[in-house]
Design a protein around this motif. Structure first.
Motif, PDB file in Angstrom:
ATOM      1  N   ASP A 198      45.017  61.331  74.332  1.00  0.00           N
ATOM      2  CA  ASP A 198      43.560  60.882  75.353  1.00  0.00           C
ATOM      3  C   ASP A 198      42.216  61.278  74.578  1.00  0.00           C
ATOM      4  O   ASP A 198      41.143  61.189  75.039  1.00  0.00           O
ATOM      5  N   GLY A 199      42.513  61.846  73.340  1.00  0.00           N
ATOM      6  CA  GLY A 199      41.113  61.933  72.567  1.00  0.00           C
ATOM      7  C   GLY A 199      40.617  63.577  72.817  1.00  0.00           C
ATOM      8  O   GLY A 199      39.678  63.864  72.175  1.00  0.00           O
ATOM      9  N   LYS A 200      41.209  64.374  73.670  1.00  0.00           N
ATOM     10  CA  LYS A 200      40.876  65.517  74.181  1.00  0.00           C
ATOM     11  C   LYS A 200      41.815  66.626  74.011  1.00  0.00           C
ATOM     12  O   LYS A 200      41.736  67.601  73.249  1.00  0.00           O
ATOM     13  N   SER A 201      43.237  66.360  74.234  1.00  0.00           N
ATOM     14  CA  SER A 201      44.228  67.286  74.130  1.00  0.00           C
ATOM     15  C   SER A 201      45.458  66.889  73.465  1.00  0.00           C
ATOM     16  O   SER A 201      45.978  65.971  73.784  1.00  0.00           O
ATOM     17  N   LEU A 202      46.042  67.843  72.735  1.00  0.00           N
ATOM     18  CA  LEU A 202      47.375  67.462  72.096  1.00  0.00           C
ATOM     19  C   LEU A 202      48.626  67.400  73.395  1.00  0.00           C
ATOM     20  O   LEU A 202      49.485  66.617  73.048  1.00  0.00           O
ATOM     21  N   ASP A 203      48.417  67.866  74.284  1.00  0.00           N
ATOM     22  CA  ASP A 203      49.200  67.984  75.423  1.00  0.00           C
ATOM     23  C   ASP A 203      49.226  66.326  76.007  1.00  0.00           C
ATOM     24  O   ASP A 203      50.336  66.051  76.656  1.00  0.00           O
ATOM     25  N   SER A 204      48.333  65.578  75.852  1.00  0.00           N
ATOM     26  CA  SER A 204      48.208  64.362  76.192  1.00  0.00           C
ATOM     27  C   SER A 204      49.281  63.288  75.338  1.00  0.00           C
ATOM     28  O   SER A 204      49.581  62.069  75.681  1.00  0.00           O
ATOM     29  N   MET A 205      49.829  63.909  74.312  1.00  0.00           N
ATOM     30  CA  MET A 205      50.699  62.955  73.537  1.00  0.00           C
ATOM     31  C   MET A 205      52.135  63.654  73.820  1.00  0.00           C
ATOM     32  O   MET A 205      52.451  64.996  73.963  1.00  0.00           O
ATOM     33  N   HIS A 206      53.104  62.743  73.850  1.00  0.00           N
ATOM     34  CA  HIS A 206      54.652  63.055  74.200  1.00  0.00           C
ATOM     35  C   HIS A 206      55.356  62.946  72.954  1.00  0.00           C
ATOM     36  O   HIS A 206      56.524  62.150  73.412  1.00  0.00           O
ATOM     37  N   HIS A 207      55.087  62.798  72.019  1.00  0.00           N
ATOM     38  CA  HIS A 207      56.030  62.766  70.672  1.00  0.00           C
ATOM     39  C   HIS A 207      56.791  63.762  70.257  1.00  0.00           C
ATOM     40  O   HIS A 207      57.776  63.618  69.167  1.00  0.00           O
ATOM     41  N   ALA A 208      56.522  65.098  70.721  1.00  0.00           N
ATOM     42  CA  ALA A 208      57.356  66.117  70.320  1.00  0.00           C
ATOM     43  C   ALA A 208      58.749  66.007  70.619  1.00  0.00           C
ATOM     44  O   ALA A 208      59.691  66.618  69.983  1.00  0.00           O
ATOM     45  N   GLN A 209      58.872  65.434  71.603  1.00  0.00           N
ATOM     46  CA  GLN A 209      60.573  65.320  71.989  1.00  0.00           C
ATOM     47  C   GLN A 209      61.402  64.528  71.047  1.00  0.00           C
ATOM     48  O   GLN A 209      62.807  64.579  71.066  1.00  0.00           O
ATOM     49  N   TYR A 210      60.650  63.681  70.162  1.00  0.00           N
ATOM     50  CA  TYR A 210      61.498  62.772  69.162  1.00  0.00           C
ATOM     51  C   TYR A 210      61.879  63.542  67.955  1.00  0.00           C
ATOM     52  O   TYR A 210      62.316  63.019  66.930  1.00  0.00           O
ATOM     53  N   TRP A 211      61.288  65.047  67.608  1.00  0.00           N
ATOM     54  CA  TRP A 211      61.544  65.608  66.574  1.00  0.00           C
ATOM     55  C   TRP A 211      62.405  66.722  66.687  1.00  0.00           C
ATOM     56  O   TRP A 211      62.453  67.509  67.795  1.00  0.00           O
ATOM     57  N   THR A 212      63.235  66.785  65.583  1.00  0.00           N
ATOM     58  CA  THR A 212      63.799  68.143  65.630  1.00  0.00           C
ATOM     59  C   THR A 212      62.946  69.620  65.707  1.00  0.00           C
ATOM     60  O   THR A 212      62.085  69.294  65.110  1.00  0.00           O
ATOM     61  N   GLU A 213      63.799  70.651  66.056  1.00  0.00           N
ATOM     62  CA  GLU A 213      62.918  71.964  66.054  1.00  0.00           C
ATOM     63  C   GLU A 213      62.222  72.215  64.727  1.00  0.00           C
ATOM     64  O   GLU A 213      61.156  72.667  64.826  1.00  0.00           O
ATOM     65  N   HIS A 214      62.931  72.234  63.712  1.00  0.00           N
ATOM     66  CA  HIS A 214      62.680  72.311  62.329  1.00  0.00           C
ATOM     67  C   HIS A 214      62.549  71.401  61.348  1.00  0.00           C
ATOM     68  O   HIS A 214      62.991  71.327  60.250  1.00  0.00           O
ATOM     69  N   PHE A 215      61.959  70.216  61.891  1.00  0.00           N
ATOM     70  CA  PHE A 215      61.739  69.015  61.148  1.00  0.00           C
ATOM     71  C   PHE A 215      60.789  69.106  59.828  1.00  0.00           C
ATOM     72  O   PHE A 215      60.041  70.106  60.131  1.00  0.00           O
ATOM     73  N   MET A 216      60.986  68.525  58.712  1.00  0.00           N
ATOM     74  CA  MET A 216      60.358  68.620  57.633  1.00  0.00           C
ATOM     75  C   MET A 216      59.591  67.279  57.661  1.00  0.00           C
ATOM     76  O   MET A 216      59.854  66.223  57.686  1.00  0.00           O
TER      77      MET A 216
END
Length: 340
Positions: A198-216
């Protein structure tokens, strides 16, 4: 022959021909290029090579300078992906072109030791030959290896890009388009999450669920390699979003999935205005930038475990009116002595 078998033949044949360009006697180089590329092939490459057309020009402007700089060079692929996008066949790879750096390349001084060219390629195949190529070689990384690093220190870690942890990135005789489609969907869903910013907060993005915990995340020179979401945010995502808050995806030349791997990109892949601070130690220039970007992904289950990201950083600096090759020449004893 099944579709997957046809893609596999194309992947093997293309890779073998590209290897031959580096392995053949130098006097046979033009013939090797003609064997790999169609007569009217086009090349859209990294700066300073840029746009080239025709096999003889590709041999002269791309491969011959590399062979002269690295007489014993060899091709070491990390990932090779074969498949179709928009009814076009592609073979895409990320590799190290490695050898002894004995002659200057693009004004970068020879180190006379082992050096590597980190390389990403999208090769479109027609009638068994390469009809068009998009290629990024990380020349900024080579500057660092030559001891003439021209910009501020990277936030991430610099060094050799690692092969996939699963050691299965090179399967030249197998293509799995069905599993590849699943891998591509995961990548595209992740992209939707990234673009929800949203141009303001990283919390507006929901991409983290698609990455493993320790991705490279294996980034280009100047940004460097990161690990996990916190490392990715601190070393790349936050500086990039602050520097380019209006970034948009412009279009992809190739979206190809093959087994547990997928690739996206081309150029311009990303367009943005450099209107904020922090990115690679640069203050805002106000320049509108077109970025040459590739992303190679390895999927683990339903998530992304590894991401190799060739970006033409030197070309981005060029668009900001900063000539990194001139800085290298300065470090190498040939400073600019006029205001032109």
């Amino acid at each position: 022959m099944t579709t997957n078998q046809r893609y596999a033949v194309t992947k093997r044949q293309t890779t073998d021909r590209l290897r031959e360009i580096l392995a053949c006697p130098v006097e046979q180089l033009t013939d090797a290029v003609r064997a790999a590329y169609a007569d009217a092939a086009t090349l859209r490459a990294y700066h300073p090579v840029n746009d080239v057309s025709g096999t003889d020009a590709i041999a002269a402007e791309l491969w011959r300078p590399i062979r002269a700089a690295f007489p014993d060079i060899e091709r070491r692929e990390l990932v090779v992906i074969g498949g179709v996008h928009d009814n076009r066949d592609f073979v895409c790879s990320v590799s190290h072109l490695q050898g002894t750096f004995v002659n200057d390349l693009y004004g970068i001084p020879a180190s006379h030791g082992v050096a590597r060219l980190r390389c990403g390629e999208f090769n479109e195949i027609r009638d068994g030959k390469i009809a068009s190529t998009h290629m990024i070689i990380d020349t900024l990384d080579l500057m660092g290896q030559a001891g003439c690093w021209p910009i501020g220190r990277s936030l991430g870690a610099e060094g050799v890009w690692e092969s996939p942890a699963t050691q299965d990135g090179i399967r030249l005789d197998v293509v799995d388009a069905e599993r590849g489609a699943d891998a591509m969907k995961i990548v595209k869903d992740m992209h939707v999450g990234l673009m929800a910013f949203d141009g303001k907060s990283l919390d507006s993005m929901h991409h983290a669920q698609y990455w493993t915990e320790h991705f490279m995340w294996y980034g280009p020179a100047g940004i460097g390699t990161t690990r996990g979401l916190k490392g990715f945010e601190a070393n790349h995502q936050v500086p990039f979003l602050r520097g380019f808050p209006d970034r948009k995806v412009s279009g992809h030349i190739a979206n190809v999935g093959d087994g547990n791997y997928a690739v996206t990109g081309g150029w311009p892949s990303v367009v943005a205005t450099h209107s904020g601070p922090d990115w690679l130690n640069l203050g805002p220039t106000g320049r509108h930038i077109k970025m040459r970007v590739m992303d190679f992904y390895r999927i683990d289950g339903k998530q992304i475990a590894e991401n190799w990201v060739p970006i033409d950083i030197v070309d981005i600096f060029r668009q900001m009116n900063v000539d990194l090759f001139a800085r290298v020449r300065h470090h190498n004893g040939s400073p600019r002595r006029s205001l032109d």
